[in-house]
Design a protein around this motif. Structure first.
Motif, PDB file in Angstrom:
ATOM      1  N   ILE A  42      -9.069  -1.046   7.181  1.00 26.37           N
ATOM      2  CA  ILE A  42      -8.982  -2.134   6.198  1.00 26.37           C
ATOM      3  C   ILE A  42      -9.312  -1.595   4.809  1.00 26.37           C
ATOM      4  CG2 ILE A  42      -9.914  -4.373   5.495  1.00 26.37           C
ATOM      5  CD1 ILE A  42     -10.497  -4.935   8.447  1.00 26.37           C
ATOM      6  N   HIS A  43     -10.340  -0.786   4.733  1.00 25.11           N
ATOM      7  CA  HIS A  43     -10.723  -0.221   3.438  1.00 25.11           C
ATOM      8  C   HIS A  43      -9.638   0.692   2.893  1.00 25.11           C
ATOM      9  CE1 HIS A  43     -12.741   2.641   0.699  1.00 25.11           C
ATOM     10  NE2 HIS A  43     -13.464   1.585   0.346  1.00 25.11           N
ATOM     11  N   LEU A  77     -10.633 -14.141  12.270  1.00 19.82           N
ATOM     12  CA  LEU A  77     -10.791 -12.876  11.556  1.00 19.82           C
ATOM     13  C   LEU A  77      -9.560 -12.632  10.684  1.00 19.82           C
ATOM     14  CD1 LEU A  77     -12.105 -10.716  14.524  1.00 19.82           C
ATOM     15  CD2 LEU A  77     -13.446 -11.488  12.556  1.00 19.82           C
ATOM     16  N   ILE A  78      -9.796 -12.396   9.395  1.00 20.28           N
ATOM     17  CA  ILE A  78      -8.698 -12.157   8.464  1.00 20.28           C
ATOM     18  C   ILE A  78      -9.017 -10.934   7.610  1.00 20.28           C
ATOM     19  CG2 ILE A  78      -7.444 -13.043   6.454  1.00 20.28           C
ATOM     20  CD1 ILE A  78      -7.870 -15.848   7.607  1.00 20.28           C
ATOM     21  N   PRO A  79      -8.328  -9.821   7.839  1.00 17.65           N
ATOM     22  CA  PRO A  79      -8.430  -8.701   6.904  1.00 17.65           C
ATOM     23  C   PRO A  79      -7.587  -9.021   5.668  1.00 17.65           C
ATOM     24  CG  PRO A  79      -6.945  -8.150   8.712  1.00 17.65           C
ATOM     25  CD  PRO A  79      -7.458  -9.530   8.989  1.00 17.65           C
ATOM     26  N   ALA A  80      -8.246  -9.193   4.520  1.00 17.48           N
ATOM     27  CA  ALA A  80      -7.582  -9.617   3.279  1.00 17.48           C
ATOM     28  C   ALA A  80      -7.544  -8.443   2.310  1.00 17.48           C
ATOM     29  CB  ALA A  80      -8.303 -10.814   2.669  1.00 17.48           C
ATOM     30  N   VAL A  81      -6.349  -7.961   1.996  1.00 16.43           N
ATOM     31  CA  VAL A  81      -6.186  -6.778   1.146  1.00 16.43           C
ATOM     32  C   VAL A  81      -4.953  -6.937   0.275  1.00 16.43           C
ATOM     33  CG1 VAL A  81      -7.188  -5.303   2.952  1.00 16.43           C
ATOM     34  CG2 VAL A  81      -4.711  -5.529   2.778  1.00 16.43           C
ATOM     35  N   GLU A  82      -4.841  -6.047  -0.708  1.00 14.56           N
ATOM     36  CA  GLU A  82      -3.589  -5.864  -1.440  1.00 14.56           C
ATOM     37  C   GLU A  82      -3.193  -4.396  -1.284  1.00 14.56           C
ATOM     38  OE1 GLU A  82      -1.589  -6.452  -5.879  1.00 14.56           O
ATOM     39  OE2 GLU A  82      -3.704  -6.954  -5.562  1.00 14.56           O
ATOM     40  N   ASN A  83      -1.972  -4.164  -0.827  1.00 16.87           N
ATOM     41  CA  ASN A  83      -1.478  -2.794  -0.664  1.00 16.87           C
ATOM     42  C   ASN A  83      -0.883  -2.348  -1.993  1.00 16.87           C
ATOM     43  OD1 ASN A  83      -0.715  -0.354   0.481  1.00 16.87           O
ATOM     44  ND2 ASN A  83       1.125  -1.170   1.443  1.00 16.87           N
ATOM     45  N   ALA A  84      -1.712  -1.727  -2.805  1.00 16.26           N
ATOM     46  CA  ALA A  84      -1.327  -1.366  -4.170  1.00 16.26           C
ATOM     47  C   ALA A  84      -1.182   0.152  -4.305  1.00 16.26           C
ATOM     48  CB  ALA A  84      -2.372  -1.896  -5.159  1.00 16.26           C
ATOM     49  N   ILE A  85      -0.817   0.576  -5.521  1.00 17.24           N
ATOM     50  CA  ILE A  85      -0.597   1.995  -5.802  1.00 17.24           C
ATOM     51  C   ILE A  85      -1.535   2.427  -6.925  1.00 17.24           C
ATOM     52  CG2 ILE A  85       1.063   3.723  -6.583  1.00 17.24           C
ATOM     53  CD1 ILE A  85       3.264   1.918  -5.414  1.00 17.24           C
ATOM     54  N   ALA A  86      -2.308   3.466  -6.656  1.00 16.55           N
ATOM     55  CA  ALA A  86      -3.186   4.059  -7.660  1.00 16.55           C
ATOM     56  C   ALA A  86      -3.532   5.459  -7.177  1.00 16.55           C
ATOM     57  CB  ALA A  86      -4.445   3.207  -7.846  1.00 16.55           C
ATOM     58  N   GLY A  87      -4.356   6.149  -7.949  1.00 16.22           N
ATOM     59  CA  GLY A  87      -4.687   7.525  -7.601  1.00 16.22           C
ATOM     60  C   GLY A  87      -5.416   7.677  -6.295  1.00 16.22           C
ATOM     61  N   ASP A  88      -6.075   6.604  -5.830  1.00 16.81           N
ATOM     62  CA  ASP A  88      -6.805   6.702  -4.571  1.00 16.81           C
ATOM     63  C   ASP A  88      -6.097   5.976  -3.422  1.00 16.81           C
ATOM     64  OD1 ASP A  88      -7.212   4.193  -5.629  1.00 16.81           O
ATOM     65  OD2 ASP A  88      -9.354   4.095  -5.126  1.00 16.81           O
ATOM     66  N   GLY A 130       0.298  -3.388   7.553  1.00 20.04           N
ATOM     67  CA  GLY A 130      -0.227  -4.576   8.208  1.00 20.04           C
ATOM     68  C   GLY A 130      -0.856  -4.272   9.549  1.00 20.04           C
ATOM     69  N   ARG A 131      -0.214  -3.399  10.305  1.00 20.88           N
ATOM     70  CA  ARG A 131      -0.753  -3.053  11.629  1.00 20.88           C
ATOM     71  C   ARG A 131      -2.067  -2.277  11.511  1.00 20.88           C
ATOM     72  NH1 ARG A 131       4.633   0.070  13.113  1.00 20.88           N
ATOM     73  NH2 ARG A 131       5.329  -1.658  11.801  1.00 20.88           N
ATOM     74  N   LEU A 132      -2.270  -1.599  10.373  1.00 23.93           N
ATOM     75  CA  LEU A 132      -3.522  -0.868  10.178  1.00 23.93           C
ATOM     76  C   LEU A 132      -4.693  -1.826   9.998  1.00 23.93           C
ATOM     77  CD1 LEU A 132      -2.286   1.924   7.736  1.00 23.93           C
ATOM     78  CD2 LEU A 132      -2.670   2.125  10.203  1.00 23.93           C
ATOM     79  N   VAL A 133      -4.538  -2.802   9.118  1.00 24.87           N
ATOM     80  CA  VAL A 133      -5.648  -3.733   8.891  1.00 24.87           C
ATOM     81  C   VAL A 133      -5.883  -4.599  10.124  1.00 24.87           C
ATOM     82  CG1 VAL A 133      -5.336  -3.706   6.393  1.00 24.87           C
ATOM     83  CG2 VAL A 133      -4.213  -5.493   7.746  1.00 24.87           C
ATOM     84  N   LEU A 134      -4.802  -4.946  10.826  1.00 24.23           N
ATOM     85  CA  LEU A 134      -4.964  -5.715  12.057  1.00 24.23           C
ATOM     86  C   LEU A 134      -5.686  -4.911  13.127  1.00 24.23           C
ATOM     87  CD1 LEU A 134      -1.499  -7.501  12.355  1.00 24.23           C
ATOM     88  CD2 LEU A 134      -3.706  -8.598  11.950  1.00 24.23           C
ATOM     89  N   ARG A 187     -11.350  -6.937   1.910  1.00 23.42           N
ATOM     90  CA  ARG A 187     -12.469  -7.595   2.592  1.00 23.42           C
ATOM     91  C   ARG A 187     -12.027  -8.075   3.978  1.00 23.42           C
ATOM     92  NH1 ARG A 187     -13.434 -11.153  -2.250  1.00 23.42           N
ATOM     93  NH2 ARG A 187     -12.372  -9.350  -3.137  1.00 23.42           N
ATOM     94  N   LEU A 188     -13.002  -8.305   4.834  1.00 21.30           N
ATOM     95  CA  LEU A 188     -12.766  -8.911   6.138  1.00 21.30           C
ATOM     96  C   LEU A 188     -13.451 -10.265   6.144  1.00 21.30           C
ATOM     97  CD1 LEU A 188     -11.760  -8.749   9.107  1.00 21.30           C
ATOM     98  CD2 LEU A 188     -14.014  -7.818   9.676  1.00 21.30           C
TER      99      LEU A 188
END
Length: 454
Positions: free
Chosen positions: A190-191, A270-281, A306-310, A202-203
Protein backbone atom coordinates in the motif's frame (compact mmCIF):
# COMPACT_ATOMS: atom_id res chain seq x y z
CA UNK A 1 -37.54 8.48 3.60
CA UNK A 2 -35.54 9.56 0.50
CA UNK A 3 -36.88 12.42 -1.61
CA UNK A 4 -37.77 9.81 -4.25
CA UNK A 5 -40.70 8.60 -2.17
CA UNK A 6 -43.64 10.40 -0.58
CA UNK A 7 -45.95 9.58 2.33
CA UNK A 8 -49.58 8.75 1.62
CA UNK A 9 -51.41 11.60 -0.07
CA UNK A 10 -54.97 12.07 -1.27
CA UNK A 11 -53.65 14.17 -4.17
CA UNK A 12 -51.44 11.40 -5.59
CA UNK A 13 -52.06 10.83 -9.28
CA UNK A 14 -52.21 7.32 -10.78
CA UNK A 15 -49.77 5.97 -13.32
CA UNK A 16 -51.49 3.08 -15.07
CA UNK A 17 -48.79 0.64 -16.17
CA UNK A 18 -49.97 -1.08 -19.33
CA UNK A 19 -48.89 -3.29 -22.18
CA UNK A 20 -50.57 -3.30 -25.60
CA UNK A 21 -52.82 -6.12 -24.36
CA UNK A 22 -53.65 -4.82 -20.87
CA UNK A 23 -54.44 -1.34 -22.22
CA UNK A 24 -57.82 -2.81 -23.12
CA UNK A 25 -58.24 -4.46 -19.72
CA UNK A 26 -60.48 -3.57 -16.78
CA UNK A 27 -57.67 -1.86 -14.78
CA UNK A 28 -57.67 1.15 -17.12
CA UNK A 29 -60.55 3.64 -16.75
CA UNK A 30 -62.78 3.97 -19.79
CA UNK A 31 -61.97 7.67 -20.22
CA UNK A 32 -58.20 6.99 -20.17
CA UNK A 33 -58.60 4.16 -22.68
CA UNK A 34 -60.66 6.36 -24.98
CA UNK A 35 -58.12 9.18 -24.81
CA UNK A 36 -55.30 6.75 -25.56
CA UNK A 37 -57.11 5.56 -28.67
CA UNK A 38 -57.66 9.15 -29.82
CA UNK A 39 -53.97 10.00 -29.20
CA UNK A 40 -52.68 6.88 -30.94
CA UNK A 41 -51.10 5.53 -27.75
CA UNK A 42 -50.76 1.75 -27.89
CA UNK A 43 -48.90 1.00 -24.65
CA UNK A 44 -45.42 0.77 -26.19
CA UNK A 45 -42.69 0.18 -23.56
CA UNK A 46 -41.25 3.42 -22.19
CA UNK A 47 -43.97 5.66 -23.63
CA UNK A 48 -45.85 8.00 -21.30
CA UNK A 49 -49.20 9.61 -22.04
CA UNK A 50 -50.79 12.29 -19.82
CA UNK A 51 -54.53 11.72 -19.41
CA UNK A 52 -56.63 14.88 -19.02
CA UNK A 53 -59.22 15.24 -16.31
CA UNK A 54 -62.04 17.67 -15.76
CA UNK A 55 -61.42 21.40 -16.12
CA UNK A 56 -57.95 21.07 -17.65
CA UNK A 57 -56.52 19.04 -14.78
CA UNK A 58 -54.52 15.84 -15.01
CA UNK A 59 -56.31 12.59 -14.28
CA UNK A 60 -53.08 10.59 -14.39
CA UNK A 61 -50.70 8.96 -16.85
CA UNK A 62 -50.59 5.86 -18.99
CA UNK A 63 -47.16 4.25 -19.06
CA UNK A 64 -46.11 1.44 -21.36
CA UNK A 65 -44.17 -1.37 -19.67
CA UNK A 66 -42.52 -4.40 -21.29
CA UNK A 67 -44.61 -7.50 -21.71
CA UNK A 68 -43.12 -10.86 -20.67
CA UNK A 69 -40.82 -9.29 -18.06
CA UNK A 70 -38.50 -7.13 -20.15
CA UNK A 71 -36.38 -4.60 -18.29
CA UNK A 72 -37.27 -4.85 -14.60
CA UNK A 73 -36.13 -1.24 -14.24
CA UNK A 74 -38.43 0.16 -16.95
CA UNK A 75 -40.06 2.51 -14.42
CA UNK A 76 -36.68 4.16 -13.88
CA UNK A 77 -37.38 6.54 -16.79
CA UNK A 78 -40.44 8.01 -15.07
CA UNK A 79 -38.68 10.63 -12.89
CA UNK A 80 -37.24 12.20 -16.05
CA UNK A 81 -40.62 12.27 -17.80
CA UNK A 82 -43.09 13.26 -15.08
CA UNK A 83 -43.82 16.78 -13.86
CA UNK A 84 -43.21 17.67 -10.24
CA UNK A 85 -45.82 16.05 -8.02
CA UNK A 86 -46.80 12.85 -6.22
CA UNK A 87 -47.77 9.70 -8.09
CA UNK A 88 -48.59 6.06 -7.45
CA UNK A 89 -48.40 2.99 -9.66
CA UNK A 90 -51.37 0.92 -10.75
CA UNK A 91 -51.74 -2.07 -13.04
CA UNK A 92 -49.16 -4.73 -13.92
CA UNK A 93 -45.92 -3.10 -12.80
CA UNK A 94 -42.76 -5.07 -11.96
CA UNK A 95 -41.96 -5.73 -8.25
CA UNK A 96 -38.75 -3.70 -8.67
CA UNK A 97 -40.55 -0.69 -10.18
CA UNK A 98 -40.51 1.38 -6.98
CA UNK A 99 -36.78 0.81 -6.59
CA UNK A 100 -36.22 1.65 -10.26
CA UNK A 101 -38.18 4.88 -9.78
CA UNK A 102 -36.09 5.79 -6.73
CA UNK A 103 -32.80 5.09 -8.51
CA UNK A 104 -34.02 7.04 -11.53
CA UNK A 105 -34.37 10.24 -9.49
CA UNK A 106 -30.59 10.41 -8.96
CA UNK A 107 -28.88 13.62 -10.09
CA UNK A 108 -25.25 14.63 -9.55
CA UNK A 109 -25.29 18.44 -9.60
CA UNK A 110 -22.64 19.25 -6.99
CA UNK A 111 -20.69 21.38 -9.45
CA UNK A 112 -23.59 23.01 -11.30
CA UNK A 113 -24.51 26.58 -10.50
CA UNK A 114 -28.09 25.85 -11.46
CA UNK A 115 -29.34 22.90 -9.46
CA UNK A 116 -31.95 20.45 -10.67
CA UNK A 117 -35.55 21.36 -9.91
CA UNK A 118 -37.67 19.29 -7.58
CA UNK A 119 -38.59 15.95 -9.07
CA UNK A 120 -41.59 13.68 -9.06
CA UNK A 121 -42.18 11.52 -6.00
CA UNK A 122 -43.66 8.06 -5.78
CA UNK A 123 -46.20 7.13 -3.14
CA UNK A 124 -45.50 3.58 -2.01
CA UNK A 125 -48.16 0.91 -1.85
CA UNK A 126 -49.05 -1.13 1.22
CA UNK A 127 -46.94 -4.06 0.03
CA UNK A 128 -43.76 -2.01 -0.43
CA UNK A 129 -40.96 -2.28 2.14
CA UNK A 130 -40.25 1.41 2.66
CA UNK A 131 -37.26 0.83 4.94
CA UNK A 132 -35.61 -1.51 2.44
CA UNK A 133 -36.17 0.93 -0.41
CA UNK A 134 -34.81 3.82 1.65
CA UNK A 135 -31.57 2.09 2.63
CA UNK A 136 -31.06 0.72 -0.89
CA UNK A 137 -31.50 4.10 -2.56
CA UNK A 138 -29.27 5.69 0.09
CA UNK A 139 -26.54 3.09 -0.48
CA UNK A 140 -26.62 3.42 -4.27
CA UNK A 141 -26.65 7.21 -3.99
CA UNK A 142 -23.59 7.07 -1.72
CA UNK A 143 -21.74 4.90 -4.25
CA UNK A 144 -22.68 7.08 -7.20
CA UNK A 145 -21.75 10.32 -5.43
CA UNK A 146 -18.34 8.99 -4.37
CA UNK A 147 -17.49 7.67 -7.84
CA UNK A 148 -18.78 10.74 -9.68
CA UNK A 149 -16.75 13.17 -7.54
CA UNK A 150 -13.54 14.12 -9.37
CA UNK A 151 -10.18 13.22 -7.88
CA UNK A 152 -9.34 16.80 -6.86
CA UNK A 153 -12.19 16.50 -4.34
CA UNK A 154 -12.00 12.73 -3.76
CA UNK A 155 -8.46 11.86 -2.77
CA UNK A 156 -7.39 9.45 -0.04
CA UNK A 157 -8.22 11.99 2.71
CA UNK A 158 -11.70 12.69 1.34
CA UNK A 159 -12.39 8.98 0.92
CA UNK A 160 -11.32 8.55 4.53
CA UNK A 161 -13.76 11.30 5.59
CA UNK A 162 -16.62 9.55 3.78
CA UNK A 163 -15.79 6.19 5.34
CA UNK A 164 -15.39 7.72 8.79
CA UNK A 165 -18.73 9.53 8.50
CA UNK A 166 -20.47 6.28 7.56
CA UNK A 167 -18.80 4.44 10.43
CA UNK A 168 -19.78 7.16 12.90
CA UNK A 169 -23.39 7.14 11.65
CA UNK A 170 -23.69 3.46 12.53
CA UNK A 171 -21.52 3.48 15.65
CA UNK A 172 -18.64 1.51 14.13
CA UNK A 173 -15.07 1.65 15.48
CA UNK A 174 -12.78 3.37 12.97
CA UNK A 175 -9.02 3.63 12.56
CA UNK A 176 -6.59 4.79 9.88
CA UNK A 177 -2.99 3.79 9.18
CA UNK A 178 -1.41 6.63 7.19
CA UNK A 179 1.85 7.48 5.47
CA UNK A 180 5.05 6.12 7.01
CA UNK A 181 2.97 4.28 9.62
CA UNK A 182 2.09 1.86 6.81
CA UNK A 183 5.72 0.72 6.80
CA UNK A 184 5.86 0.47 10.57
CA UNK A 185 2.67 -1.60 10.68
CA UNK A 186 3.66 -3.85 7.76
CA UNK A 187 1.62 -2.65 4.78
CA UNK A 188 4.53 -2.22 2.34
CA UNK A 189 2.58 -2.63 -0.90
CA UNK A 190 0.00 0.00 0.00
CA UNK A 191 2.81 2.38 0.87
CA UNK A 192 4.78 1.64 -2.29
CA UNK A 193 1.85 2.33 -4.62
CA UNK A 194 0.86 5.58 -2.92
CA UNK A 195 4.20 7.05 -1.83
CA UNK A 196 4.79 9.18 -4.96
CA UNK A 197 1.58 11.19 -4.49
CA UNK A 198 1.45 14.43 -2.55
CA UNK A 199 -1.57 12.99 -0.74
CA UNK A 200 -0.47 10.30 1.71
CA UNK A 201 -1.59 6.69 1.21
CA UNK A 202 -3.59 5.12 3.99
CA UNK A 203 -5.51 2.03 5.08
CA UNK A 204 -9.04 2.63 6.34
CA UNK A 205 -10.33 0.03 8.79
CA UNK A 206 -13.64 -0.10 10.64
CA UNK A 207 -15.59 -2.77 12.49
CA UNK A 208 -19.21 -3.04 13.54
CA UNK A 209 -21.44 -5.61 15.22
CA UNK A 210 -21.25 -8.28 17.87
CA UNK A 211 -17.79 -9.95 17.90
CA UNK A 212 -19.49 -13.30 18.57
CA UNK A 213 -21.41 -13.18 15.28
CA UNK A 214 -20.06 -14.59 11.98
CA UNK A 215 -17.26 -12.48 10.57
CA UNK A 216 -17.99 -10.79 7.23
CA UNK A 217 -15.18 -8.66 5.80
CA UNK A 218 -15.46 -6.27 2.86
CA UNK A 219 -12.34 -5.04 1.07
CA UNK A 220 -12.55 -2.24 -1.50
CA UNK A 221 -9.90 -0.96 -3.89
CA UNK A 222 -9.52 2.76 -3.17
CA UNK A 223 -7.22 4.05 -5.91
CA UNK A 224 -8.52 7.62 -6.02
CA UNK A 225 -6.73 8.35 -9.28
CA UNK A 226 -4.58 6.11 -11.42
CA UNK A 227 -2.05 7.61 -13.82
CA UNK A 228 -0.67 4.14 -14.45
CA UNK A 229 2.49 5.16 -12.61
CA UNK A 230 5.73 5.05 -14.58
CA UNK A 231 3.96 2.73 -17.05
CA UNK A 232 1.82 5.78 -17.69
CA UNK A 233 -1.59 5.52 -19.30
CA UNK A 234 -2.39 7.48 -22.46
CA UNK A 235 -4.62 10.52 -21.91
CA UNK A 236 -7.68 8.63 -23.12
CA UNK A 237 -7.00 5.95 -20.53
CA UNK A 238 -7.00 8.48 -17.69
CA UNK A 239 -10.34 10.12 -18.45
CA UNK A 240 -12.31 7.80 -16.17
CA UNK A 241 -9.63 7.12 -13.60
CA UNK A 242 -11.47 9.10 -10.94
CA UNK A 243 -13.63 5.95 -10.76
CA UNK A 244 -10.72 3.68 -9.83
CA UNK A 245 -11.92 3.91 -6.24
CA UNK A 246 -15.24 2.39 -7.31
CA UNK A 247 -14.47 -0.79 -5.39
CA UNK A 248 -14.12 1.20 -2.17
CA UNK A 249 -17.35 3.06 -2.92
CA UNK A 250 -19.25 -0.18 -3.44
CA UNK A 251 -17.80 -1.69 -0.26
CA UNK A 252 -19.06 1.35 1.65
CA UNK A 253 -22.47 1.11 -0.01
CA UNK A 254 -22.88 -2.53 0.99
CA UNK A 255 -21.58 -1.76 4.49
CA UNK A 256 -24.33 0.83 4.89
CA UNK A 257 -26.96 -1.72 3.89
CA UNK A 258 -25.60 -4.34 6.29
CA UNK A 259 -25.42 -1.95 9.23
CA UNK A 260 -28.80 -0.34 8.48
CA UNK A 261 -30.40 -3.80 8.42
CA UNK A 262 -28.61 -4.65 11.69
CA UNK A 263 -27.63 -8.05 10.35
CA UNK A 264 -26.20 -10.58 12.79
CA UNK A 265 -22.61 -10.27 11.62
CA UNK A 266 -19.36 -8.84 12.85
CA UNK A 267 -18.62 -6.58 9.90
CA UNK A 268 -15.15 -5.35 9.01
CA UNK A 269 -14.41 -2.96 6.15
CA UNK A 270 -10.87 -2.46 4.81
CA UNK A 271 -10.05 0.16 2.18
CA UNK A 272 -6.51 0.82 0.96
CA UNK A 273 -6.82 4.46 -0.20
CA UNK A 274 -4.02 5.72 -2.47
CA UNK A 275 -3.23 7.75 -5.55
CA UNK A 276 -0.99 6.07 -8.13
CA UNK A 277 1.06 9.10 -9.09
CA UNK A 278 4.42 9.81 -10.75
CA UNK A 279 7.38 11.37 -8.96
CA UNK A 280 11.02 10.63 -8.23
CA UNK A 281 10.11 8.10 -5.56
CA UNK A 282 7.48 6.23 -7.60
CA UNK A 283 7.82 2.46 -7.64
CA UNK A 284 9.32 1.13 -10.87
CA UNK A 285 8.90 -1.74 -13.33
CA UNK A 286 11.19 -4.61 -12.24
CA UNK A 287 11.20 -3.49 -8.59
CA UNK A 288 10.76 -6.36 -6.15
CA UNK A 289 8.53 -5.46 -3.22
CA UNK A 290 7.70 -7.30 -0.05
CA UNK A 291 4.07 -7.80 0.95
CA UNK A 292 2.41 -8.06 4.34
CA UNK A 293 2.04 -11.80 3.83
CA UNK A 294 5.76 -12.21 3.15
CA UNK A 295 5.24 -13.00 -0.54
CA UNK A 296 7.74 -11.06 -2.67
CA UNK A 297 6.26 -9.37 -5.75
CA UNK A 298 8.12 -8.43 -8.92
CA UNK A 299 6.59 -5.43 -10.62
CA UNK A 300 5.86 -6.33 -14.22
CA UNK A 301 3.68 -3.25 -14.70
CA UNK A 302 3.08 -0.25 -12.44
CA UNK A 303 -0.42 0.06 -13.92
CA UNK A 304 -1.36 -3.22 -12.20
CA UNK A 305 -1.35 -1.38 -8.88
CA UNK A 306 -4.83 -2.21 -7.65
CA UNK A 307 -3.98 -5.82 -6.95
CA UNK A 308 -0.94 -4.67 -4.95
CA UNK A 309 -2.88 -2.54 -2.48
CA UNK A 310 -5.58 -5.20 -2.26
CA UNK A 311 -2.96 -7.86 -1.50
CA UNK A 312 -1.93 -6.20 1.76
CA UNK A 313 -5.55 -5.54 2.76
CA UNK A 314 -6.62 -9.11 1.94
CA UNK A 315 -3.68 -10.49 3.91
CA UNK A 316 -4.75 -8.45 6.93
CA UNK A 317 -8.37 -9.56 6.58
CA UNK A 318 -7.30 -13.19 6.16
CA UNK A 319 -5.38 -13.17 9.44
CA UNK A 320 -8.62 -13.42 11.41
CA UNK A 321 -10.11 -16.14 9.15
CA UNK A 322 -13.44 -14.47 8.37
CA UNK A 323 -16.45 -16.61 7.54
CA UNK A 324 -16.94 -14.60 4.34
CA UNK A 325 -14.54 -12.18 2.69
CA UNK A 326 -15.63 -10.10 -0.32
CA UNK A 327 -13.43 -7.75 -2.30
CA UNK A 328 -14.61 -5.17 -4.83
CA UNK A 329 -12.22 -3.72 -7.39
CA UNK A 330 -12.25 -1.88 -10.69
CA UNK A 331 -9.37 -4.18 -11.48
CA UNK A 332 -8.98 -5.07 -15.15
CA UNK A 333 -9.87 -3.90 -18.62
CA UNK A 334 -9.87 -7.57 -19.54
CA UNK A 335 -13.10 -8.00 -17.56
CA UNK A 336 -14.76 -5.37 -19.74
CA UNK A 337 -13.50 -7.04 -22.91
CA UNK A 338 -14.89 -10.38 -21.74
CA UNK A 339 -18.24 -9.29 -20.30
CA UNK A 340 -18.74 -5.60 -21.04
CA UNK A 341 -19.58 -2.82 -18.57
CA UNK A 342 -22.92 -4.19 -17.32
CA UNK A 343 -21.88 -7.70 -16.25
CA UNK A 344 -19.14 -7.89 -13.58
CA UNK A 345 -17.25 -11.18 -13.29
CA UNK A 346 -17.38 -12.96 -9.95
CA UNK A 347 -14.68 -15.36 -8.76
CA UNK A 348 -15.03 -17.88 -5.95
CA UNK A 349 -14.27 -21.54 -5.23
CA UNK A 350 -17.39 -21.72 -3.04
CA UNK A 351 -20.03 -23.34 -5.27
CA UNK A 352 -22.86 -22.76 -2.80
CA UNK A 353 -21.98 -19.07 -2.51
CA UNK A 354 -21.82 -18.76 -6.30
CA UNK A 355 -25.23 -20.42 -6.74
CA UNK A 356 -26.90 -18.29 -4.06
CA UNK A 357 -25.37 -15.12 -5.43
CA UNK A 358 -26.48 -15.90 -8.99
CA UNK A 359 -30.05 -16.45 -7.76
CA UNK A 360 -30.15 -13.14 -5.91
CA UNK A 361 -28.50 -11.29 -8.79
CA UNK A 362 -31.33 -12.42 -11.07
CA UNK A 363 -34.04 -11.58 -8.57
CA UNK A 364 -32.60 -8.12 -7.81
CA UNK A 365 -31.77 -7.20 -11.42
CA UNK A 366 -28.18 -6.75 -10.26
CA UNK A 367 -26.30 -8.89 -12.78
CA UNK A 368 -22.96 -10.66 -12.47
CA UNK A 369 -21.37 -13.73 -14.02
CA UNK A 370 -19.21 -16.41 -12.41
CA UNK A 371 -15.78 -16.81 -13.98
CA UNK A 372 -13.30 -19.61 -13.26
CA UNK A 373 -10.32 -19.38 -10.94
CA UNK A 374 -8.44 -21.48 -13.49
CA UNK A 375 -5.41 -22.64 -11.53
CA UNK A 376 -3.20 -23.57 -14.55
CA UNK A 377 -3.09 -19.88 -15.50
CA UNK A 378 -1.18 -19.16 -12.29
CA UNK A 379 1.94 -20.05 -14.28
CA UNK A 380 1.47 -16.76 -16.16
CA UNK A 381 2.31 -14.95 -12.93
CA UNK A 382 5.62 -16.71 -12.35
CA UNK A 383 8.66 -14.57 -11.72
CA UNK A 384 12.32 -15.51 -12.21
CA UNK A 385 13.36 -13.16 -9.44
CA UNK A 386 10.53 -13.17 -6.87
CA UNK A 387 7.66 -15.30 -5.59
CA UNK A 388 5.15 -13.80 -8.01
CA UNK A 389 4.82 -11.14 -10.73
CA UNK A 390 2.00 -8.61 -10.54
CA UNK A 391 1.32 -8.70 -14.30
CA UNK A 392 0.44 -11.82 -16.23
CA UNK A 393 2.71 -12.75 -19.13
CA UNK A 394 1.37 -13.14 -22.64
CA UNK A 395 -1.58 -10.79 -22.44
CA UNK A 396 -4.18 -13.56 -22.04
CA UNK A 397 -6.88 -14.07 -19.38
CA UNK A 398 -6.15 -10.77 -17.66
CA UNK A 399 -9.13 -10.81 -15.30
CA UNK A 400 -8.51 -14.44 -14.31
CA UNK A 401 -4.80 -13.92 -13.65
CA UNK A 402 -5.61 -10.84 -11.55
CA UNK A 403 -7.99 -12.94 -9.47
CA UNK A 404 -5.35 -15.65 -9.12
CA UNK A 405 -2.85 -13.04 -7.96
CA UNK A 406 -5.26 -11.99 -5.20
CA UNK A 407 -5.95 -15.62 -4.32
CA UNK A 408 -2.28 -15.97 -3.36
CA UNK A 409 -3.00 -13.73 -0.36
CA UNK A 410 -6.13 -15.57 0.85
CA UNK A 411 -5.71 -18.81 2.78
CA UNK A 412 -7.61 -18.81 6.07
CA UNK A 413 -10.92 -17.21 5.04
CA UNK A 414 -13.68 -19.83 5.02
CA UNK A 415 -15.15 -18.33 1.84
CA UNK A 416 -13.82 -15.64 -0.51
CA UNK A 417 -15.49 -13.75 -3.35
CA UNK A 418 -13.68 -11.42 -5.76
CA UNK A 419 -15.70 -8.98 -7.88
CA UNK A 420 -14.02 -7.23 -10.83
CA UNK A 421 -16.56 -4.42 -11.24
CA UNK A 422 -16.70 -1.46 -13.63
CA UNK A 423 -18.61 0.92 -11.29
CA UNK A 424 -19.71 3.06 -14.22
CA UNK A 425 -22.57 3.38 -16.70
CA UNK A 426 -21.14 4.47 -20.08
CA UNK A 427 -24.64 5.56 -21.16
CA UNK A 428 -27.98 6.02 -19.43
CA UNK A 429 -30.55 3.28 -19.05
CA UNK A 430 -33.79 3.30 -17.02
CA UNK A 431 -32.88 3.77 -13.36
CA UNK A 432 -29.17 3.79 -14.20
CA UNK A 433 -28.00 7.24 -15.31
CA UNK A 434 -24.66 7.70 -17.03
CA UNK A 435 -21.84 7.92 -14.50
CA UNK A 436 -20.81 6.17 -11.31
CA UNK A 437 -22.75 3.04 -10.42
CA UNK A 438 -23.28 0.51 -7.65
CA UNK A 439 -22.74 -3.01 -8.94
CA UNK A 440 -23.43 -6.33 -7.17
CA UNK A 441 -24.21 -4.77 -3.78
CA UNK A 442 -27.99 -5.22 -4.02
CA UNK A 443 -27.56 -8.91 -4.81
CA UNK A 444 -25.08 -9.26 -1.95
CA UNK A 445 -27.39 -7.40 0.42
CA UNK A 446 -30.13 -9.93 -0.32
CA UNK A 447 -27.73 -12.84 0.10
CA UNK A 448 -26.39 -11.56 3.43
CA UNK A 449 -29.90 -10.87 4.70
CA UNK A 450 -30.87 -14.45 3.83
CA UNK A 451 -27.84 -15.89 5.61
CA UNK A 452 -27.57 -13.53 8.57
CA UNK A 453 -31.11 -12.24 9.10
CA UNK A 454 -31.87 -9.15 11.12
Amino acid sequence: MPDSFAPASETSLPIWCVTPSTLEGPDVPDAARAFAAAAGFKGEPGKLLPVPGAGGTLAGFLFGVPANGGDAFAAGVLPGLLPEGTFHLEGNFHPLSALAFGLGTYRFDRYRTKKANGSAQLQLGQSEDAEHLARTVAAVTLVRDLVNTPANDMGPAELEEAAQALAAHHGAAFRTVEGEALIAQNFPLIHAVGRAATRAPRLLDFTWGDPSHPKVTLVGKGVCFDTGGLDIKPSSGMLLMKKDMGGAANALGLAHMVMARKLKVRLRVLIPAVENAIAGDAFRPSDILQSRKGVSVEIGNTDAEGRLVLADALALADEEAPDLMIDFATLTGAARVALGPQLPPAYTDDDALAADLARHALEQNDPLWRMPLWKPYASMLESKMADINNAGAGGFAGSITAALFLARFVEAAKSWLHLDIYAWNPSSRPGRPEGGEAQTIRALDALLAERYGA
